[in-house]
Design an enzyme around this catalytic site. Structure first.
Site, PDB file in Angstrom:
ATOM      1  N   GLY A 140       0.848  -5.096   1.152  1.00 27.06           N
ATOM      2  CA  GLY A 140      -0.280  -5.250   0.218  1.00 27.06           C
ATOM      3  C   GLY A 140       0.127  -5.875  -1.107  1.00 27.06           C
ATOM      4  O   GLY A 140      -0.724  -6.433  -1.817  1.00 27.06           O
ATOM      5  N   GLU A 191       0.234  -9.508  -0.385  1.00 30.71           N
ATOM      6  CA  GLU A 191      -1.173  -9.913  -0.234  1.00 30.71           C
ATOM      7  C   GLU A 191      -1.863 -10.041  -1.596  1.00 30.71           C
ATOM      8  O   GLU A 191      -2.721 -10.909  -1.782  1.00 30.71           O
ATOM      9  CB  GLU A 191      -1.896  -8.892   0.662  1.00 30.71           C
ATOM     10  CG  GLU A 191      -1.373  -8.966   2.087  1.00 30.71           C
ATOM     11  CD  GLU A 191      -1.854  -7.831   2.980  1.00 30.71           C
ATOM     12  OE1 GLU A 191      -1.542  -6.658   2.673  1.00 30.71           O
ATOM     13  OE2 GLU A 191      -2.541  -8.110   3.968  1.00 30.71           O
ATOM     14  N   GLU A 203       4.433  -4.584   7.672  1.00 28.35           N
ATOM     15  CA  GLU A 203       3.425  -3.687   8.268  1.00 28.35           C
ATOM     16  C   GLU A 203       3.652  -3.378   9.742  1.00 28.35           C
ATOM     17  O   GLU A 203       3.388  -2.263  10.188  1.00 28.35           O
ATOM     18  CB  GLU A 203       2.013  -4.284   8.097  1.00 28.35           C
ATOM     19  CG  GLU A 203       1.443  -4.137   6.705  1.00 28.35           C
ATOM     20  CD  GLU A 203       1.688  -5.347   5.824  1.00 28.35           C
ATOM     21  OE1 GLU A 203       2.661  -6.086   6.079  1.00 28.35           O
ATOM     22  OE2 GLU A 203       0.898  -5.548   4.882  1.00 28.35           O
ATOM     23  N   ALA A 213       0.873  -1.177   0.000  1.00 29.67           N
ATOM     24  CA  ALA A 213       0.000   0.000   0.000  1.00 29.67           C
ATOM     25  C   ALA A 213       0.907   1.224   0.000  1.00 29.67           C
ATOM     26  O   ALA A 213       2.094   1.127   0.329  1.00 29.67           O
ATOM     27  CB  ALA A 213      -0.875  -0.033   1.244  1.00 29.67           C
TER      28      ALA A 213
HETATM   29  N1  CAA Z   1       4.579   3.364  -0.398  1.00 35.57           N
HETATM   30  C1  CAA Z   1       4.956   4.530  -0.940  1.00 35.57           C
HETATM   31  N2  CAA Z   1       6.125   4.712  -1.572  1.00 35.57           N
HETATM   32  C2  CAA Z   1       6.960   3.656  -1.658  1.00 35.57           C
HETATM   33  C3  CAA Z   1       6.631   2.400  -1.121  1.00 35.57           C
HETATM   34  C4  CAA Z   1       5.374   2.271  -0.479  1.00 35.57           C
HETATM   35  N3  CAA Z   1       4.948   1.100   0.022  1.00 35.57           N
HETATM   36  N4  CAA Z   1       7.659   1.564  -1.348  1.00 35.57           N
HETATM   37  C5  CAA Z   1       8.588   2.260  -2.025  1.00 35.57           C
HETATM   38  N5  CAA Z   1       8.165   3.522  -2.208  1.00 35.57           N
HETATM   39  C6  CAA Z   1       8.872   4.618  -2.880  1.00 35.57           C
HETATM   40  C7  CAA Z   1       9.969   5.201  -1.994  1.00 35.57           C
HETATM   41  O1  CAA Z   1       9.440   6.134  -1.089  1.00 35.57           O
HETATM   42  C8  CAA Z   1      10.878   5.834  -3.025  1.00 35.57           C
HETATM   43  O2  CAA Z   1      10.316   7.054  -3.449  1.00 35.57           O
HETATM   44  P1  CAA Z   1      11.262   8.355  -3.650  1.00 35.57           P
HETATM   45  O3  CAA Z   1      12.208   7.957  -4.744  1.00 35.57           O
HETATM   46  O4  CAA Z   1      10.298   9.421  -4.043  1.00 35.57           O
HETATM   47  O5  CAA Z   1      11.952   8.586  -2.359  1.00 35.57           O
HETATM   48  C9  CAA Z   1      10.766   4.869  -4.219  1.00 35.57           C
HETATM   49  O6  CAA Z   1       9.580   4.107  -3.998  1.00 35.57           O
HETATM   50  C10 CAA Z   1      11.935   3.894  -4.281  1.00 35.57           C
HETATM   51  O7  CAA Z   1      12.027   3.258  -3.019  1.00 35.57           O
HETATM   52  P2  CAA Z   1      13.370   3.243  -2.135  1.00 35.57           P
HETATM   53  O8  CAA Z   1      14.237   4.422  -2.440  1.00 35.57           O
HETATM   54  O9  CAA Z   1      12.972   3.044  -0.711  1.00 35.57           O
HETATM   55  O10 CAA Z   1      14.056   1.929  -2.739  1.00 35.57           O
HETATM   56  P3  CAA Z   1      15.085   0.954  -2.003  1.00 35.57           P
HETATM   57  O11 CAA Z   1      15.604   0.068  -3.053  1.00 35.57           O
HETATM   58  O12 CAA Z   1      16.049   1.713  -1.164  1.00 35.57           O
HETATM   59  O13 CAA Z   1      14.166   0.102  -0.960  1.00 35.57           O
HETATM   60  C11 CAA Z   1      12.216  -1.154  -0.330  1.00 35.57           C
HETATM   61  C12 CAA Z   1      13.174  -0.746  -1.447  1.00 35.57           C
HETATM   62  C13 CAA Z   1      12.976  -2.021   0.698  1.00 35.57           C
HETATM   63  C14 CAA Z   1      11.106  -1.960  -0.936  1.00 35.57           C
HETATM   64  C15 CAA Z   1      11.684   0.113   0.381  1.00 35.57           C
HETATM   65  O14 CAA Z   1      11.184   0.999  -0.621  1.00 35.57           O
HETATM   66  C16 CAA Z   1      10.573  -0.145   1.348  1.00 35.57           C
HETATM   67  O15 CAA Z   1      10.822  -0.597   2.449  1.00 35.57           O
HETATM   68  N6  CAA Z   1       9.312   0.150   0.944  1.00 35.57           N
HETATM   69  C17 CAA Z   1       8.162   0.016   1.810  1.00 35.57           C
HETATM   70  C18 CAA Z   1       7.669  -1.402   1.857  1.00 35.57           C
HETATM   71  C19 CAA Z   1       6.541  -1.539   2.847  1.00 35.57           C
HETATM   72  O16 CAA Z   1       6.655  -1.241   4.017  1.00 35.57           O
HETATM   73  N7  CAA Z   1       5.375  -2.052   2.354  1.00 35.57           N
HETATM   74  C20 CAA Z   1       4.218  -2.263   3.160  1.00 35.57           C
HETATM   75  C21 CAA Z   1       3.306  -1.103   3.083  1.00 35.57           C
HETATM   76  S1  CAA Z   1       1.990  -1.193   4.236  1.00 35.57           S
HETATM   77  C22 CAA Z   1       0.836  -2.128   3.481  1.00 35.57           C
HETATM   78  O17 CAA Z   1       0.994  -2.683   2.413  1.00 35.57           O
HETATM   79  C23 CAA Z   1      -0.457  -2.114   4.243  1.00 35.57           C
HETATM   80  C24 CAA Z   1      -1.380  -3.234   4.193  1.00 35.57           C
HETATM   81  O18 CAA Z   1      -1.161  -4.415   4.194  1.00 35.57           O
HETATM   82  C25 CAA Z   1      -2.729  -2.808   4.307  1.00 35.57           C
END
Ligand code: CAA
Length: 261
Positions: free
Chosen positions: A112, A115, A135, A67
């Site tokens: 997500g 999922e 999460e 998400a």
């Molecule tokens: N939401 C919004 N933006 C995201 C994202 C997310 N889930 N995952 C990555 N991005 C964005 C980053 O913010 C970044 O944007 P900017 O370039 O504008 O800064 C871009 O994508 C590239 O990401 P990174 O620079 O972080 O890339 P990386 O290679 O260093 O790391 C990663 C990759 C480990 C996947 C890291 O991006 C990360 O940890 N992302 C979040 C993953 C996460 O926590 N997902 C779960 C979300 S909660 C959910 O899904 C809820 C649910 O079940 C209901």
């Protein structure tokens, strides 16, 4: 179709490839992206007459990174409920569609995104894929079906380990614990997903759909009821043109030509 954040192509044998296309954010499902996915699943998917749907991510680095955290951080309770209810609705439609689905997990499949892969029937991962449920690092837990589908697929212990720690795992580890069915070299993931989809597409589609229903619905029932459902479904398969064709083709030593009738 006119979508901004998904792409769809129909290939040979009625195999469709839907790509989540927001690579600048690792295909994270912000509202607009989720809406594009949802509109396709609700309105176009049932009319495409697909034999198999493959879902993947654009950009080569991610399947879907979850998400959208930036958007979620700004949501109030009502907005988060709407977002989550919609994701549930769309993932359920994928899970219960008569058309089988394959997640081609070509990179990060987190939260997500993992999922979404779990809502598909099968998961094939690139050896570079990383999967998990981060999460709890954000003060929530996998609430787009993950806490339920992960436990049903991997068992409570492994699901709890992944969900409580929030740690990502490799594709090989995901294979070992049953979170994915196959791991393939990164460069050939779409080729391998197409091969798998092609095999399924060659089979009798009503029989595949009936098997999907028997497995999905039956696993939620007690065994007696599930066996009753299985019988109802095989009786309905027996009453199809494809059943006649399949058995005739076997006896005539030729490949069957199934029409889904
Ligand atoms: N939401 C919004 N933006 C995201 C994202 C997310 N889930 N995952 C990555 N991005 C964005 C980053 O913010 C970044 O944007 P900017 O370039 O504008 O800064 C871009 O994508 C590239 O990401 P990174 O620079 O972080 O890339 P990386 O290679 O260093 O790391 C990663 C990759 C480990 C996947 C890291 O991006 C990360 O940890 N992302 C979040 C993953 C996460 O926590 N997902 C779960 C979300 S909660 C959910 O899904 C809820 C649910 O079940 C209901």
């Amino acid at each position: 179709m006119g979508y901004e954040f998904i792409e769809f192509e129909k290939e040979d044998k009625g195999v469709g490839i839907l790509s989540i296309n927001r690579p600048q954010a690792l295909n994270a499902l912000n509202w607009d992206t989720l809406k594009d996915l949802g509109n396709f699943i609700e309105n176009d998917f049932p009319n495409e007459n697909l034999r198999v749907l493959i879902i993947t991510g654009s950009g080569g680095k991610a399947f879907v990174a979850g998400a959208d955290i930036a958007q979620m951080s700004e949501m109030n309770d009502a907005q988060f409920k709407e977002y989550t209810n919609y994701a549930h609705k769309i993932y359920n439609l994928i899970e219960h569609s008569p058309c089988p689905s394959i997640a081609a997990v070509n990179g990060y499949a987190l939260g997500g995104g993992c999922e979404l892969a779990l809502a598909c029937d099968l998961r094939i991962a690139s050896e570079k894929a990383k999967l998990g449920f981060p999460e709890v690092k954000l003060g929530i837990f996998p609430g787009w079906g993950g806490s339920q589908r992960a436990t049903r697929i991997m068992g409570n212990g492994k699901a709890k380990e992944l969900i409580y720690t929030g740690e990502m795992i490799s594709a090989e580890e995901a294979l070992r614990i049953g979170l994915v069915e196959r791991v393939v070299p990164h460069d050939v993931i779409m080729e391998e997903a197409m091969k798998l989809a092609g095999l399924i597409a060659d089979r009798a589609p009503l029989a595949v759909s009936a098997a999907k229903k028997a497995i999905n619905k039956g696993s939620e029932m007690d065994l007696d009821k599930a066996l009753g459902l299985e019988k109802d479904l095989i009786f309905s398969c027996f009453d199809t043109d494809d059943r006649i064709e399949g058995m005739k083709a076997f006896l005539e030593k030729r490949d069957p030509e199934f029409e889904g009738k």
